[in-house]
Design a protein around this motif. Structure first.
Motif, short mmCIF file in Angstrom:
data_model
loop_
_atom_site.label_atom_id
_atom_site.label_comp_id
_atom_site.label_asym_id
_atom_site.label_seq_id
_atom_site.Cartn_x
_atom_site.Cartn_y
_atom_site.Cartn_z
N ASN A 102 0.85 -1.19 0.00
CA ASN A 102 0.00 0.00 0.00
C ASN A 102 0.89 1.24 0.00
OD1 ASN A 102 -1.81 2.05 0.45
ND2 ASN A 102 -2.85 1.07 2.17
N THR A 103 0.90 1.95 -1.10
CA THR A 103 1.80 3.10 -1.23
C THR A 103 1.48 4.22 -0.25
OG1 THR A 103 0.38 3.99 -3.00
CG2 THR A 103 2.26 2.64 -3.66
N SER A 104 0.29 4.20 0.35
CA SER A 104 -0.04 5.24 1.32
C SER A 104 0.83 5.15 2.56
CB SER A 104 -1.52 5.15 1.72
OG SER A 104 -1.78 3.94 2.44
N LYS A 105 1.49 3.98 2.75
CA LYS A 105 2.39 3.82 3.89
C LYS A 105 3.69 4.60 3.70
CE LYS A 105 3.03 -0.32 5.41
NZ LYS A 105 3.34 -1.78 5.41
N GLY A 106 3.93 5.05 2.50
CA GLY A 106 5.17 5.77 2.22
C GLY A 106 6.24 4.82 1.71
N PRO A 107 7.42 5.35 1.41
CA PRO A 107 8.51 4.52 0.86
C PRO A 107 9.08 3.55 1.89
CG PRO A 107 9.28 6.75 1.27
CD PRO A 107 7.80 6.77 1.51
N LEU A 108 9.83 2.56 1.40
CA LEU A 108 10.50 1.59 2.26
C LEU A 108 11.79 2.20 2.81
CD1 LEU A 108 10.24 -1.59 -0.02
CD2 LEU A 108 8.59 -0.76 1.66
N THR A 109 12.09 1.91 4.06
CA THR A 109 13.31 2.41 4.70
C THR A 109 14.44 1.40 4.51
OG1 THR A 109 11.98 3.52 6.39
CG2 THR A 109 14.32 3.24 6.85
N THR A 110 15.60 1.89 4.04
CA THR A 110 16.74 1.01 3.79
C THR A 110 17.81 1.15 4.87
OG1 THR A 110 18.09 2.57 2.49
CG2 THR A 110 16.34 1.38 1.33
N LEU A 111 18.75 0.23 4.83
CA LEU A 111 19.87 0.26 5.77
C LEU A 111 20.69 1.53 5.62
CD1 LEU A 111 21.46 -1.38 7.92
CD2 LEU A 111 22.76 -2.40 6.04
N PHE A 112 20.79 2.06 4.41
CA PHE A 112 21.57 3.29 4.18
C PHE A 112 21.03 4.46 4.99
CE2 PHE A 112 22.56 7.04 1.35
CZ PHE A 112 23.89 7.13 1.73
N GLN A 113 19.73 4.48 5.23
CA GLN A 113 19.13 5.57 6.00
C GLN A 113 19.68 5.60 7.42
OE1 GLN A 113 17.34 8.00 4.97
NE2 GLN A 113 16.75 8.91 6.92
N THR A 114 20.10 4.47 7.96
CA THR A 114 20.59 4.41 9.34
C THR A 114 22.01 4.95 9.47
OG1 THR A 114 21.55 2.17 9.17
CG2 THR A 114 19.21 2.33 9.68
N TYR A 115 22.70 5.17 8.36
CA TYR A 115 24.09 5.63 8.42
C TYR A 115 24.22 7.12 8.74
CZ TYR A 115 25.37 1.26 6.04
OH TYR A 115 25.56 -0.06 5.70
N GLY A 116 23.14 7.86 8.55
CA GLY A 116 23.21 9.31 8.76
C GLY A 116 23.90 10.03 7.63
N GLN A 117 24.06 9.38 6.47
CA GLN A 117 24.74 9.98 5.33
C GLN A 117 23.78 10.32 4.19
OE1 GLN A 117 27.66 7.10 4.14
NE2 GLN A 117 28.80 7.20 6.04
N ALA A 118 22.57 9.81 4.27
CA ALA A 118 21.62 9.99 3.17
C ALA A 118 21.19 11.45 3.05
CB ALA A 118 20.40 9.10 3.40
N LYS A 119 21.12 11.92 1.81
CA LYS A 119 20.66 13.27 1.52
C LYS A 119 19.25 13.17 0.94
CE LYS A 119 25.34 14.97 0.54
NZ LYS A 119 26.22 15.60 -0.46
N GLY A 120 18.35 13.95 1.51
CA GLY A 120 16.97 13.90 1.03
C GLY A 120 16.38 12.52 1.21
N GLN A 121 15.93 11.93 0.11
CA GLN A 121 15.26 10.63 0.15
C GLN A 121 16.16 9.47 -0.31
OE1 GLN A 121 11.78 10.38 1.25
NE2 GLN A 121 12.65 12.26 2.03
N GLN A 122 17.47 9.66 -0.28
CA GLN A 122 18.38 8.61 -0.75
C GLN A 122 18.29 7.32 0.06
OE1 GLN A 122 22.21 10.55 -0.63
NE2 GLN A 122 22.09 11.21 -2.77
N GLY A 123 17.83 7.41 1.28
CA GLY A 123 17.74 6.23 2.13
C GLY A 123 16.42 5.49 2.03
N PHE A 124 15.59 5.82 1.04
CA PHE A 124 14.27 5.20 0.91
C PHE A 124 14.04 4.68 -0.50
CE2 PHE A 124 14.04 8.51 4.16
CZ PHE A 124 13.53 7.81 5.23
N LEU A 125 13.14 3.70 -0.62
CA LEU A 125 12.78 3.13 -1.91
C LEU A 125 11.28 3.25 -2.15
CD1 LEU A 125 14.76 -0.27 -1.92
CD2 LEU A 125 15.47 1.93 -2.88
N ASN A 126 10.92 3.55 -3.39
CA ASN A 126 9.52 3.54 -3.80
C ASN A 126 9.16 2.20 -4.42
OD1 ASN A 126 8.69 6.10 -2.98
ND2 ASN A 126 9.38 7.08 -4.88
#
Length: 255
Positions: A102-126
Motif C-alpha cells: 500500500n503506497t499510502s504507507k510511504g517509501p520503504l526504509t533502507t539500511l543506508f538511511q541508518t548511516y546518517g549519510q543519506a541526503k533527502g530521500q536517498q535512504g528510501f525506496l519507492n
C-alpha cells in the motif's frame, strides 16, 4: 561453593546470554547455496553490510545475480557500500507482500538511511505494482523506476527475505557524481493511484504480522522456507540469560 566455581557460573551465564542474542540467520551462509549470487555475496562481505544484516532480526535483501551489477564494481569502496546498503530494507517482504504493498504507507526504509549519510530521500525506496509486476526505485525525485523484482531466492519468515532484482538501484547523487535533478525520468510509470508516495515525511513501516508458528514448507510466494521464526525463542533465551547473570552476581557478592 568456592570463588572459582562461582566465577565459572557467571561466565557460563554470560555465554548463554550471548548465544541467545545471536541473529536467527546468516545471509552469507544462505547465499553460499546459490552460485548465481556469488558476486553479490562477496560484495556484502567486502563492504561489511553482511555483518550489519546479520545483527538484525527482520530484513529484506534485494540481490543482484552475477553479471547484473552494472558499474558498481568499478566504484570506490565507500560508494559500493552506500549503494549495496540501499538494497537492504528494514522489514520483511516476500513477493506476495510486495504485490499487496500500500503506497499510502510511504517509501520503504533502507539500511543506508541508518548511516546518517543519506541526503533527502536517498535512504528510501519507492514501490510500484504494475500489471502484477513489482518495480523499485530510489525515492529521490526523478529516479528511474526500471528495477523489477524477479523472484524469491530464499526466505525465513519473518526474519529474512532475499529477492532477486533485474538491475541495481542507485539513488541519484549517492556516488557524488549525479544530482537528483539530472536523473532520468521513470521508464515504467505507474497507473493512477499506484505511483510512488510523496518524497517528504515517509511514514514509519508497520510491523509485519507474525507468521503461524510451526509453519514449514513453502512460503506464500513459492520460495523454500529455511526455518521457523526464531524471535520468540530468542526473547525467552535472553530473559533466561539475564536471570542467570543476576543470580550468579548476587551469589558472588555474598561470598
Amino acid at each position: 561453593m568456592s570463588p572459582s566455581t562461582s566465577a565459572l557460573i557467571l561466565v557460563s551465564a554470560v555465554l548463554l546470554l550471548s548465544s541467545a542474542t545471536t541473529s536467527a540467520y546468516n545471509v552469507t551462509l544462505i547465499l553460499e547455496k546459490y552460485p548465481d549470487y556469488t558476486e553479490f555475496n562477496n560484495l556484502l562481505s567486502k563492504t561489511g553490510v553482511a555483518d550489519e544484516i546479520n545483527r538484525r532480526q527482520t530484513i529484506t535483501v534485494f540481490a543482484l545475480s552475477n553479471g547484473h551489477f552494472g558499474d558498481i564494481s568499478s566504484k570506490k569502496d565507500d560508494v559500493q557500500k552506500r549503494i549495496i546498503s540501499t538494497h537492504v530494507v528494514l522489514d520483511y517482504y516476500d513477493v506476495t507482500k510486495l504485490k499487496q504493498y500500500n503506497t499510502s504507507k510511504g517509501p520503504l526504509t533502507t539500511l543506508f538511511q541508518t548511516y546518517g549519510q543519506a541526503k533527502g530521500q536517498q535512504g528510501f525506496l519507492n514501490v510500484v505494482v504494475k500489471e502484477g509486476e513489482v518495480f523499485l526505485s530510489s525515492a529521490v525525485k526523478g529516479a528511474s523506476m526500471d528495477t523489477k523484482v524477479e523472484s524469491s531466492v530464499a526466505s525465513q519468515p519473518y526474519n529474512i527475505s532475499i529477492l532477486s532484482i533485474s538491475s541495481p538501484i542507485v539513488a541519484p547523487g549517492i556516488d557524488g557524481a549525479l544530482s537528483p535533478a539530472s536523473a532520468k525520468q521513470p521508464n515504467a510509470p505507474s497507473p493512477a493511484g499506484e505511483g510512488p508516495a510523496a518524497a517528504e515525511g515517509p511514514k514509519q513501516e508497520e510491523a509485519s504480522a507474525p507468521g503461524p508458528e510451526g509453519d514449514g514448507g513453502a512460503t506464500a510466494d513459492g520460495s523454500s522456507e529455511l526455518s521457523p521464526n526464531a524471535n520468540s525463542a530468542a526473547v525467552k533465551q535472553v530473559m533466561s540469560g539475564f536471570g542467570l547473570i543476576a543470580a550468579a552476581a548476587s551469589f558472588v557478592a555474598g561470598l
